[in-house]
Design an enzyme around this catalytic site. Structure first.
Site, PDB file in Angstrom:
ATOM      1  N   ARG A 130       0.871  -1.176   0.000  1.00 40.16           N
ATOM      2  CA  ARG A 130       0.000   0.000   0.000  1.00 40.16           C
ATOM      3  C   ARG A 130       0.909   1.226   0.000  1.00 40.16           C
ATOM      4  NH1 ARG A 130      -5.057   0.551   3.642  1.00 40.16           N
ATOM      5  NH2 ARG A 130      -5.683   1.770   1.814  1.00 40.16           N
TER       6      ARG A 130
ATOM      7  N   GLN B  77     -15.268   2.035   7.359  1.00 44.09           N
ATOM      8  CA  GLN B  77     -14.394   1.831   8.512  1.00 44.09           C
ATOM      9  C   GLN B  77     -14.911   2.549   9.749  1.00 44.09           C
ATOM     10  OE1 GLN B  77     -13.272   2.278   5.367  1.00 44.09           O
ATOM     11  NE2 GLN B  77     -11.099   1.797   5.176  1.00 44.09           N
TER      12      GLN B  77
ATOM     13  N   ASP C   1      -2.268   8.933   7.588  1.00 45.57           N
ATOM     14  CA  ASP C   1      -1.500   7.867   6.955  1.00 45.57           C
ATOM     15  C   ASP C   1      -0.127   8.333   6.503  1.00 45.57           C
ATOM     16  OD1 ASP C   1      -3.267   5.248   6.399  1.00 45.57           O
ATOM     17  OD2 ASP C   1      -4.550   7.012   6.409  1.00 45.57           O
TER      18      ASP C   1
END
Length: 326
Positions: free
Chosen positions: A86, A190, A231
């Site tokens: 990712r 999520q 992130d």
């Protein structure tokens, strides 16, 4: 051990053991991953997700590789595959590099470094979220607080404790939380599946809302502060987080409420000067064109499905790490 006390990701008898986040909230189950390929699959289908948890996965994946390969070049090849699983979340490659640096000292040293990383996670997340809780109490006069969060930045996104939701745990323990508004977080929910599940387990009052209702909730005065994880944080303070975060920052700025980002310092990528240079992962069209296995868009409908967006630093009240507000 109760699920609230269980690590999201851990090492057990030569394998990586994870909470399968794809199964929640219907079922809390553990998966045992014995190869790097199995670990990569779990990462890409989001059975493991969240920047700090991905950092742990990166380090443990290198330990897995040493169990299956004797030659350093083979371990390094597997590590590179893992680091690319990712591209946006910087912690994954960071965890891989940190464990791989111990490879010259042998497989046991790699595993020891990976386990050290896991043990550090809760401490760092507790410290970062504690600093953020203090900041929010200073910034917001109203009591108890009404918070809004996006995606999942709880213990499921880390080894344990959590980043943005860690703030909630601190404030709730102090009796300072009226409720948390939880963006459902399209397209994989999520927020609705994971954050709501964590809040329910902890006994924190919450309401799930559609992502598109968040700006309206802020405008109506239902939110005192937006708090999210990250992130990747660029050197200039731009923040990459789950897509939809940028819109929240715009709404928070328009209505003059704090927008706080909480993450361990491993999420800060000083090698990336600004957010415009962050690679944004795009995910499968089926995540948007189907719902629960049922097609909801015409066959062949073109799709734009970025997993993340970038919030410019000027819209962020503070980025808070274990070192405090930056």
């Amino acid at each position: 051990m109760g699920s609230a006390d269980q690590r999201t990701i851990d090492w057990s008898e030569g394998a990586v053991v994870i909470v399968d986040q794809c199964a929640l909230p219907g079922e809390h189950r553990m998966l045992r991953l014995e190869t790097v390929t199995e670990l990569i699959d779990a990462i890409q289908r989001l059975a493991i997700r969240g920047a700090p948890a991905l950092g742990a996965a990166g380090a443990l994946g290198v330990a897995l590789a040493t169990r299956h390969h004797e030659r350093a070049e083979d371990v390094e090849r597997e590590a590179e595959r893992l680091a690319q699983a990712r591209p946006t979340a910087v912690n994954l490659a960071w965890g891989v590099r940190r464990a791989l640096a111990k490879l010259p000292s042998g497989a046991d040293a790699v595993l020891e470094e990976a386990l050290t990383l896991l043990n550090e996670d809760e401490k760092l997340c507790r410290e970062a979220s504690g600093h953020a809780a203090e900041l929010i109490l200073r910034e917001c006069a109203r009591r108890p607080l009404r918070l809004l969060t996006h995606c999942n930045a709880g213990r499921l996104a880390t080894v344990s404790w959590g980043s943005a939701l860690g703030v909630v745990w601190h404030l709730h323990a102090a009796g300072q939380v009226e409720y948390v508004l939880v963006d459902e977080t399209r397209p994989l929910l999520q927020g609705a599946r994971l954050t709501a599940w964590e809040l329910a387990e902890a006994g924190v009052p919450y309401r799930v809302l559609p992502d598109v209702a968040a700006a309206s909730a802020i405008a109506r005065g239902l939110v005192d502060c937006v708090v999210v994880g990250a992130d990747r944080i660029a050197a200039n303070g731009d923040v990459a987080n789950k897509v939809g975060t940028y819109g929240l920052a715009l709404a928070a700025a328009r209505h003059r409420i704090p927008f706080v980002v909480v993450a361990p310092s491993s999420t800060v990528d000083t090698s990336t000067p600004s957010g415009e240079l962050i690679e944004i992962e795009e995910r499968a069209a089926e995540e948007v064109t189907t719902w629960g296995g049922v097609r909801t868009a015409p066959v062949g409908a073109p799709v734009f499905n970025p997993a993340f967006d970038v919030t410019p630093a000027e819209l962020v009240t503070a980025v808070v790490t274990e070192h405090g507000p930056g």
